[in-house]
Design an enzyme around this catalytic site. Structure first.
Site, PDB file in Angstrom:
ATOM      1  N   ASP A  58      -2.302  -4.099  -0.975  1.00 54.40           N
ATOM      2  CA  ASP A  58      -1.322  -4.923  -1.496  1.00 54.40           C
ATOM      3  C   ASP A  58      -0.531  -5.961  -0.323  1.00 54.40           C
ATOM      4  OD1 ASP A  58      -0.591  -2.491  -0.906  1.00 54.40           O
ATOM      5  OD2 ASP A  58       1.223  -2.744  -2.396  1.00 54.40           O
TER       6      ASP A  58
ATOM      7  N   GLU B 198       4.760  -1.322  11.236  1.00 48.56           N
ATOM      8  CA  GLU B 198       3.805  -0.955  10.159  1.00 48.56           C
ATOM      9  C   GLU B 198       2.387  -1.598  10.474  1.00 48.56           C
ATOM     10  OE1 GLU B 198       3.592  -1.678   5.235  1.00 48.56           O
ATOM     11  OE2 GLU B 198       4.685  -3.073   6.541  1.00 48.56           O
TER      12      GLU B 198
END
Length: 685
Positions: free
Chosen positions: A369, A564
């Site tokens: 996502d 990340e």
């Protein structure tokens, strides 16, 4: 304080190449009782000094004696050590009396109700009583304890979205100091930042990193927590929050369990008993989640991401869907907030929005996502990544039954499973993958759109998951590597998808974080392993070096950051993209990194030769190490270089000079003149 005043010129409590301080500080030496001075120079050494001081201060130290070697530590050794000894501990959580305060915090909660709350599975009466006791004996927590109903329906999950809470995980009974029976939460690793719960597919990659660092008890506990989720919540959850109860994530349990089983040091029978529990849970998940409608598509015989939730996903930022809802609100003369409230309350029926949010939840279940690959159609796609994973489930379960349980595996209801049906399932799935997902002309696997009954021609790096799972033939593997791999390989590793597939970026069509030019740890690891499975170790090592260089360079230049994700084209972690970049917002010293990024570093190091590791420690750029020309797009940005980088750059420039001198095409118009270091003070362009 003095270090920050002098060097942290942008006030972010970090020392990076973006700061414009003098990049040098003089400190007294220990053996002279502070009379003689030692110069600490440059971004890397100064940021290491800041980190060491911050760590000492957090342990209550008033002064600290530092070895020069700690400040000059090889960055590869330093980062690997910090992951092993600091980051994993910083990401560890437990759901019990001692751990609740840390785990209940939910930065994603955008409701008005921020009360700490825990939901207990139906029938877990002892656990419910334990948390009630915690609530009463620790009133400062203000903990609310609720038991879930026996049947968890999408309607029920939607009804508690305004009362979000953590979902309990596995517990172990213990005897406390007073001789009373109590419970202790089974620990687990969270990704980090706003992701403060146990995630589905993140955990697999974290377990790979934990295995490298020989933290097998933690890895085993995470498998136990997934068994608990399947037993009590019906599936491995997106994560253990109440609003994820209808949503799963990519399944990795069989390989996860085997990675732990192979490293257990218990007696053989205890190991087999533990593995049996995990494989029973995986078999249940396989049949009830992935091989049952709506996730199973009977037309193709393959599976898809298709969660059963209702309404607007509640874990997003408040304004995340405003652009979607606005046209519908305008049509009825309502504000976005008014329309959303009526839609959630079912006072407004809008099938187009129902479809939009179904696909949006499916994207989130996929773990990707968001991406234009799945935009407004994810629930209609049988994907190469999911079906590769399920092929691996089928092969793993068959091999485990045959090799470990002598082809006789008993389920909880007494049914005996043998390996043959599982191998047959794998063979059938492989045939269907070849029929619907393989594209011989383009030498790549694609997703298949069951609504349009044709392949979705988006080039995704998840095509290489087929190599990880072993469902590609040697001929298909060769075509993937020779024809398709170069489309995804860039300076800093593998991009999620090709630029052509992503399409143009405009103000109305912004970047999505799982598209070009972004690279993610799970895609790197899966591709390395896949290439290794088919004997392409040279390619795996090259890709691992590229990725690890990207991580190491940011670690050196930006105060130890481990984020990340990265832009692997520009090698930057400073991203302007949806959701930002988790792991960059810390003061003085990073204490967590990011879960699967930590794992990718530890796993990636195992692919490097000793020569590659030495080059990585010197921050030798990939195009230099692999003897490619230095192009304008890949030029070393010397403008922001500090004095501390002088020696490393000097060696780098020498290598570039030697490389260009031996090149037969140095007159290429894209070649950049090497920078000359004129003296031992500052690099001069």
């Amino acid at each position: 304080r003095l270090l920050l005043e002098q060097e942290d010129t942008d006030g972010d409590c970090q020392i990076t190449i973006h700061d414009s301080g003098p990049k040098t500080i003089s400190l007294g030496t220990a053996d002279s009782d502070g009379h003689r001075k030692f110069e600490i120079r440059g971004t890397y050494q100064l940021s290491n000094l800041l980190q060491e001081l911050a760590l000492a201060a957090s342990h209550g130290r008033k002064h600290v004696v530092l070895d020069e070697a700690r400040l000059n530590e090889n960055p590869v050794d330093r980062l690997s050590r910090m992951i092993r000894n600091l980051f994993w501990d910083g990401l560890t959580r437990r759901i019990d009396a001692e751990g609740l305060e840390a785990i209940c915090a939910d930065p994603k909660n955008r409701t008005a109700d921020h009360s700490p709350r825990i939901y207990i599975p139906y029938g877990e009466d002892e656990v419910f009583a334990y948390y009630k006791w915690v609530s009463e004996t620790r009133p400062h927590l203000k903990l609310e304890v609720e038991m879930l109903p026996k049947d968890i329906t999408p309607e029920y999950v939607k009804s508690i979205n305004d009362r979000p809470g953590i979902l309990s995980l596995a517990m172990r009974k213990q005897i406390d100091d007073q001789g009373n029976v109590t419970f202790k939460g089974v620990p687990f690793i969270v990704p980090g930042g706003r992701f403060n719960e146990m995630y589905g597919w993140d955990s697999y990659f974290e377990i790979l990193g934990l295995a490298v660092d020989t933290r097998i008890d933690m890895a085993k506990g995470m498998v136990d927590n997934f068994v608990y989720e399947i037993t009590h919540y019906g599936k491995i959850l997106n994560a253990n929050r109440s609003y994820y109860l209808t949503r799963s994530q990519p399944p990795f349990l069989t390989d996860m369990a085997m990675k732990v089983y192979e490293r257990l040091t218990e007696d053989d029978q205890s190991k087999k008993d533990w593995l049996k529990t995990a494989i029973r849970a995986a078999i249940k998940e396989y049949h009830t989640v992935w091989m049952s409608e709506p996730r199973y598509d009977p037309g193709t015989g393959l599976s898809r991401f298709h969660p059963t939730g209702l309404g607007i996903p509640p874990e997003t930022e408040a304004s995340h869907f405003d652009h979607v809802i606005l046209p519908y609100a305008k049509r009825l003369g309502l504000t976005i907030k008014e329309y959303a409230a009526k839609y959630q309350a079912l006072e407004i029926q809008e099938p187009e929005l129902d479809s939009y949010f179904l696909h949006d939840r499916a994207v989130r279940e996929s773990g990707h996502d968001t991406t234009y690959r799945f935009d407004k159609r994810c629930a209609n796609l049988v994907t190469i990544d999911l079906n590769s994973l399920l092929y691996k489930y089928e092969v793993d379960i068959g091999e485990i039954i045959l090799r470990i349980y002598n082809n006789q595996f008993d389920l909880e209801d007494g049914t005996i499973e043998t390996s043959e049906p599982w191998f047959e399932r794998a063979l059938v799935r492989k045939e269907r993958i070849n029929k619907y997902l393989w594209n011989e002309e383009n030498s790549l696997y694609y997703d298949y759109d069951i609504s349009q009954q044709k392949q979705s021609i988006y080039e995704s790096v998840t095509a290489f998951w087929a190599l990880w799972a072993g469902c590609a033939s040697p001929e298909q593997a060769e075509k993937l590597v020779k024809v398709s791999l170069p489309k995804f390989e860039v300076l800093g590793g593998l991009v999620s998808g090709t630029e052509e597939s992503r399409g143009p970026i405009t103000l109305d069509r912004p970047n999505r974080q799982w598209d070009y030019p972004f690279g993610w740890a799970p895609h790197q690891i899966m591709t390395w392993r896949g290439l290794e499975n088919y004997g392409y170790m040279t390619d795996a090592r090259r890709l691992a070096y590229r990725w690890l260089f990207t991580i190491t360079k940011s670690f050196v230049d930006f105060n130890g950051v481990v984020p990340e994700k990265y832009d692997v084209v520009t090698l930057s972690h400073l991203l302007k993209v949806e959701y930002g970049n988790v792991g960059v917002d810390f003061k003085f010293v990073p204490r967590e990194g990011f879960g699967w990024m930590n794992a990718s570093y530890q796993v990636g190091l195992s692919y490097l030769t000793s020569h590659m590791r030495r080059a990585l420690g010197a921050c030798t750029r990939p195009e230099v190490f692999f003897k490619h020309k230095v192009t304008k797009d890949a030029a070393v940005p010397l403008e922001n270089t500090s004095v501390s980088d002088h020696q490393r750059l000097k060696a780098l420039v020498l290598e570039i000079d030697q490389n260009l001198a031996s090149s037969s095409s140095v007159s290429d118009s894209n070649t950049v003149d090497a920078t000359v270091i004129k003296d031992d003070t500052l690099p001069v362009k």
